[in-house]
Design a protein around this motif. Structure first.
Motif, PDB file in Angstrom:
ATOM      1  N   MET A  92       0.843  -1.181   0.000  1.00  0.00           N
ATOM      2  CA  MET A  92       0.000   0.000   0.000  1.00  0.00           C
ATOM      3  C   MET A  92       0.887   1.242   0.000  1.00  0.00           C
ATOM      4  O   MET A  92       1.778   1.363   0.810  1.00  0.00           O
ATOM      5  N   GLY A  93       0.628   2.140  -0.931  1.00  0.00           N
ATOM      6  CA  GLY A  93       1.392   3.377  -1.008  1.00  0.00           C
ATOM      7  C   GLY A  93       0.655   4.508  -0.310  1.00  0.00           C
ATOM      8  O   GLY A  93      -0.561   4.496  -0.182  1.00  0.00           O
ATOM      9  N   PHE A  94       1.401   5.458   0.165  1.00  0.00           N
ATOM     10  CA  PHE A  94       0.822   6.608   0.846  1.00  0.00           C
ATOM     11  C   PHE A  94       1.173   7.855   0.049  1.00  0.00           C
ATOM     12  O   PHE A  94       2.346   8.117  -0.224  1.00  0.00           O
ATOM     13  N   ALA A  95       0.158   8.605  -0.293  1.00  0.00           N
ATOM     14  CA  ALA A  95       0.377   9.849  -1.037  1.00  0.00           C
ATOM     15  C   ALA A  95       0.606  10.988  -0.047  1.00  0.00           C
ATOM     16  O   ALA A  95      -0.137  11.130   0.934  1.00  0.00           O
ATOM     17  N   ASP A  96       1.630  11.773  -0.309  1.00  0.00           N
ATOM     18  CA  ASP A  96       1.894  12.936   0.536  1.00  0.00           C
ATOM     19  C   ASP A  96       0.837  14.005   0.267  1.00  0.00           C
ATOM     20  O   ASP A  96       0.412  14.214  -0.869  1.00  0.00           O
ATOM     21  N   VAL A  97       0.437  14.680   1.315  1.00  0.00           N
ATOM     22  CA  VAL A  97      -0.507  15.791   1.179  1.00  0.00           C
ATOM     23  C   VAL A  97       0.211  17.135   1.147  1.00  0.00           C
ATOM     24  O   VAL A  97      -0.385  18.150   0.831  1.00  0.00           O
ATOM     25  N   ALA A  98       1.486  17.109   1.478  1.00  0.00           N
ATOM     26  CA  ALA A  98       2.298  18.326   1.482  1.00  0.00           C
ATOM     27  C   ALA A  98       3.706  17.972   0.998  1.00  0.00           C
ATOM     28  O   ALA A  98       4.082  16.800   0.977  1.00  0.00           O
ATOM     29  N   ASP A  99       4.460  18.988   0.613  1.00  0.00           N
ATOM     30  CA  ASP A  99       5.828  18.793   0.131  1.00  0.00           C
ATOM     31  C   ASP A  99       6.810  19.441   1.107  1.00  0.00           C
ATOM     32  O   ASP A  99       7.222  20.589   0.911  1.00  0.00           O
ATOM     33  N   PRO A 100       7.181  18.725   2.186  1.00  0.00           N
ATOM     34  CA  PRO A 100       8.064  19.332   3.181  1.00  0.00           C
ATOM     35  C   PRO A 100       9.421  19.734   2.621  1.00  0.00           C
ATOM     36  O   PRO A 100       9.965  20.782   2.992  1.00  0.00           O
ATOM     37  N   THR A 101       9.983  18.937   1.720  1.00  0.00           N
ATOM     38  CA  THR A 101      11.322  19.264   1.211  1.00  0.00           C
ATOM     39  C   THR A 101      11.304  20.517   0.348  1.00  0.00           C
ATOM     40  O   THR A 101      12.329  21.171   0.189  1.00  0.00           O
ATOM     41  N   GLY A 102      10.127  20.873  -0.178  1.00  0.00           N
ATOM     42  CA  GLY A 102      10.019  22.116  -0.938  1.00  0.00           C
ATOM     43  C   GLY A 102      10.219  23.345  -0.069  1.00  0.00           C
ATOM     44  O   GLY A 102      10.488  24.442  -0.571  1.00  0.00           O
ATOM     45  N   ARG A 103      10.084  23.165   1.227  1.00  0.00           N
ATOM     46  CA  ARG A 103      10.290  24.283   2.171  1.00  0.00           C
ATOM     47  C   ARG A 103      11.774  24.563   2.426  1.00  0.00           C
ATOM     48  O   ARG A 103      12.134  25.618   2.908  1.00  0.00           O
ATOM     49  N   LEU A 104      12.611  23.577   2.128  1.00  0.00           N
ATOM     50  CA  LEU A 104      14.039  23.687   2.465  1.00  0.00           C
ATOM     51  C   LEU A 104      14.818  24.274   1.288  1.00  0.00           C
ATOM     52  O   LEU A 104      15.519  23.585   0.567  1.00  0.00           O
ATOM     53  N   VAL A 105      14.681  25.570   1.136  1.00  0.00           N
ATOM     54  CA  VAL A 105      15.422  26.295   0.097  1.00  0.00           C
ATOM     55  C   VAL A 105      16.350  27.292   0.779  1.00  0.00           C
ATOM     56  O   VAL A 105      16.100  27.714   1.912  1.00  0.00           O
ATOM     57  N   ALA A 106      17.408  27.628   0.087  1.00  0.00           N
ATOM     58  CA  ALA A 106      18.362  28.586   0.654  1.00  0.00           C
ATOM     59  C   ALA A 106      17.670  29.939   0.838  1.00  0.00           C
ATOM     60  O   ALA A 106      17.067  30.464  -0.106  1.00  0.00           O
ATOM     61  N   PRO A 107      17.734  30.500   2.039  1.00  0.00           N
ATOM     62  CA  PRO A 107      17.084  31.790   2.275  1.00  0.00           C
ATOM     63  C   PRO A 107      17.834  32.909   1.559  1.00  0.00           C
ATOM     64  O   PRO A 107      19.057  32.929   1.522  1.00  0.00           O
ATOM     65  N   LYS A 108      17.079  33.809   0.984  1.00  0.00           N
ATOM     66  CA  LYS A 108      17.678  34.950   0.301  1.00  0.00           C
ATOM     67  C   LYS A 108      17.061  36.220   0.869  1.00  0.00           C
ATOM     68  O   LYS A 108      15.865  36.291   1.103  1.00  0.00           O
ATOM     69  N   VAL A 109      17.902  37.225   1.073  1.00  0.00           N
ATOM     70  CA  VAL A 109      17.448  38.498   1.596  1.00  0.00           C
ATOM     71  C   VAL A 109      17.886  39.581   0.622  1.00  0.00           C
ATOM     72  O   VAL A 109      19.052  39.653   0.245  1.00  0.00           O
ATOM     73  N   ASP A 110      16.945  40.407   0.200  1.00  0.00           N
ATOM     74  CA  ASP A 110      17.253  41.561  -0.641  1.00  0.00           C
ATOM     75  C   ASP A 110      17.399  42.749   0.294  1.00  0.00           C
ATOM     76  O   ASP A 110      16.405  43.289   0.782  1.00  0.00           O
ATOM     77  N   GLY A 111      18.635  43.141   0.550  1.00  0.00           N
ATOM     78  CA  GLY A 111      18.920  44.184   1.527  1.00  0.00           C
ATOM     79  C   GLY A 111      18.230  45.503   1.260  1.00  0.00           C
ATOM     80  O   GLY A 111      17.867  46.220   2.177  1.00  0.00           O
ATOM     81  N   ASP A 112      18.025  45.837  -0.016  1.00  0.00           N
ATOM     82  CA  ASP A 112      17.386  47.103  -0.333  1.00  0.00           C
ATOM     83  C   ASP A 112      15.888  47.070  -0.050  1.00  0.00           C
ATOM     84  O   ASP A 112      15.294  48.073   0.310  1.00  0.00           O
ATOM     85  N   LYS A 113      15.263  45.908  -0.201  1.00  0.00           N
ATOM     86  CA  LYS A 113      13.818  45.809  -0.028  1.00  0.00           C
ATOM     87  C   LYS A 113      13.413  45.342   1.365  1.00  0.00           C
ATOM     88  O   LYS A 113      12.321  45.640   1.820  1.00  0.00           O
ATOM     89  N   GLU A 114      14.281  44.593   2.039  1.00  0.00           N
ATOM     90  CA  GLU A 114      13.906  43.988   3.316  1.00  0.00           C
ATOM     91  C   GLU A 114      14.618  44.616   4.507  1.00  0.00           C
ATOM     92  O   GLU A 114      14.672  44.029   5.577  1.00  0.00           O
ATOM     93  N   GLU A 115      15.136  45.804   4.321  1.00  0.00           N
ATOM     94  CA  GLU A 115      15.831  46.506   5.391  1.00  0.00           C
ATOM     95  C   GLU A 115      14.852  46.780   6.532  1.00  0.00           C
ATOM     96  O   GLU A 115      13.715  47.169   6.281  1.00  0.00           O
ATOM     97  N   PRO A 116      15.277  46.577   7.785  1.00  0.00           N
ATOM     98  CA  PRO A 116      14.378  46.878   8.911  1.00  0.00           C
ATOM     99  C   PRO A 116      13.944  48.341   8.878  1.00  0.00           C
ATOM    100  O   PRO A 116      14.638  49.198   8.334  1.00  0.00           O
ATOM    101  N   GLU A 117      12.800  48.592   9.464  1.00  0.00           N
ATOM    102  CA  GLU A 117      12.268  49.948   9.488  1.00  0.00           C
ATOM    103  C   GLU A 117      13.105  50.819  10.418  1.00  0.00           C
ATOM    104  O   GLU A 117      13.392  50.438  11.538  1.00  0.00           O
ATOM    105  N   GLY A 118      13.466  51.989   9.951  1.00  0.00           N
ATOM    106  CA  GLY A 118      14.231  52.928  10.763  1.00  0.00           C
ATOM    107  C   GLY A 118      13.346  53.890  11.524  1.00  0.00           C
ATOM    108  O   GLY A 118      13.807  54.636  12.373  1.00  0.00           O
ATOM    109  N   GLY A 119      12.077  53.898  11.197  1.00  0.00           N
ATOM    110  CA  GLY A 119      11.158  54.802  11.874  1.00  0.00           C
ATOM    111  C   GLY A 119      11.151  56.167  11.221  1.00  0.00           C
ATOM    112  O   GLY A 119      11.995  56.506  10.390  1.00  0.00           O
TER     113      GLY A 119
END
Length: 187
Positions: free
Chosen positions: A1-28
């Motif tokens: 009996m095979g089991f079908a996955d309902v989610a793709d956990p390994t798809g979550r494991l990607v290298a994180p990328k940060v765009d410094g110009d767009k994701e800069e913390p708020e300076g107020g």
């Protein structure tokens, strides 16, 4: 009996990328208001000129040396979030497989297996909370490192601006034949 996955956990494991110009913390709003004065700063103009000409901003590089690179902390926060999402998806798959297995398997061993996999799914799902706490801690650290770097950059820029004004004043005094007071010679 095979089991079908309902989610793709390994798809979550990607290298994180940060765009410094767009994701800069708020300076107020205070930081935004104070930054308008940058265009009057000799060191800001020189730094921006170097950045445009050579893709190198000495004040930004000094900020990284003093306070660290906030983007690295932001990437860690994203990695912790991805791990939490991975655990959530993995728990969904285990639960779905456990329900499918329960429909076709009966008896004491089946009951024990159901309890085991149900407990495993709950434990893995609970790990998401721990990873979310780590994510939130790293987001706070990201903001603290960014604010520290900005403060160090502003201080350095102020020192450079003061040195430029003192140097220009001394040059103007010499050109007009005035003697530079002893107290100002030490600057």
């Amino acid at each position: 009996m095979g089991f079908a996955d309902v989610a793709d956990p390994t798809g979550r494991l990607v290298a994180p990328k940060v765009d410094g110009d767009k994701e800069e913390p708020e300076g107020g709003i205070v930081k935004d208001l104070l930054s308008f004065g940058d265009v009057l700063s000799p060191s800001w103009l020189i730094s921006k000129g170097l950045e445009l000409a050579f893709d190198f901003n000495p004040v930004d590089e000094a900020k990284k040396l003093i306070a660290g690179d906030w983007e690295e902390y932001a990437q860690c926060a994203k990695a912790w979030k991805a791990m939490g999402d991975f655990c959530e998806d993995l728990a969904k798959n285990i639960r779905a497989g456990n329900r499918a297995l329960d429909k076709s398997w009966n008896g004491n061993a089946a009951d024990a297996a159901y309890i085991y996999f149900d407990t495993l799914a709950k434990d893995i799902a609970d790990m998401k909370n721990s990873f979310n706490e780590l994510k939130e801690s790293y987001e706070k650290t990201t903001e603290a490192v960014w604010n520290t770097a900005e403060a160090c950059g502003d201080l350095l820029q102020g020192i450079l601006d003061t040195a430029a004004v003192v140097g220009l004043t001394a040059l103007a005094d010499r050109e007009q034949g005035r003697e530079i007071p002893v107290a100002r010679q030490g600057l």
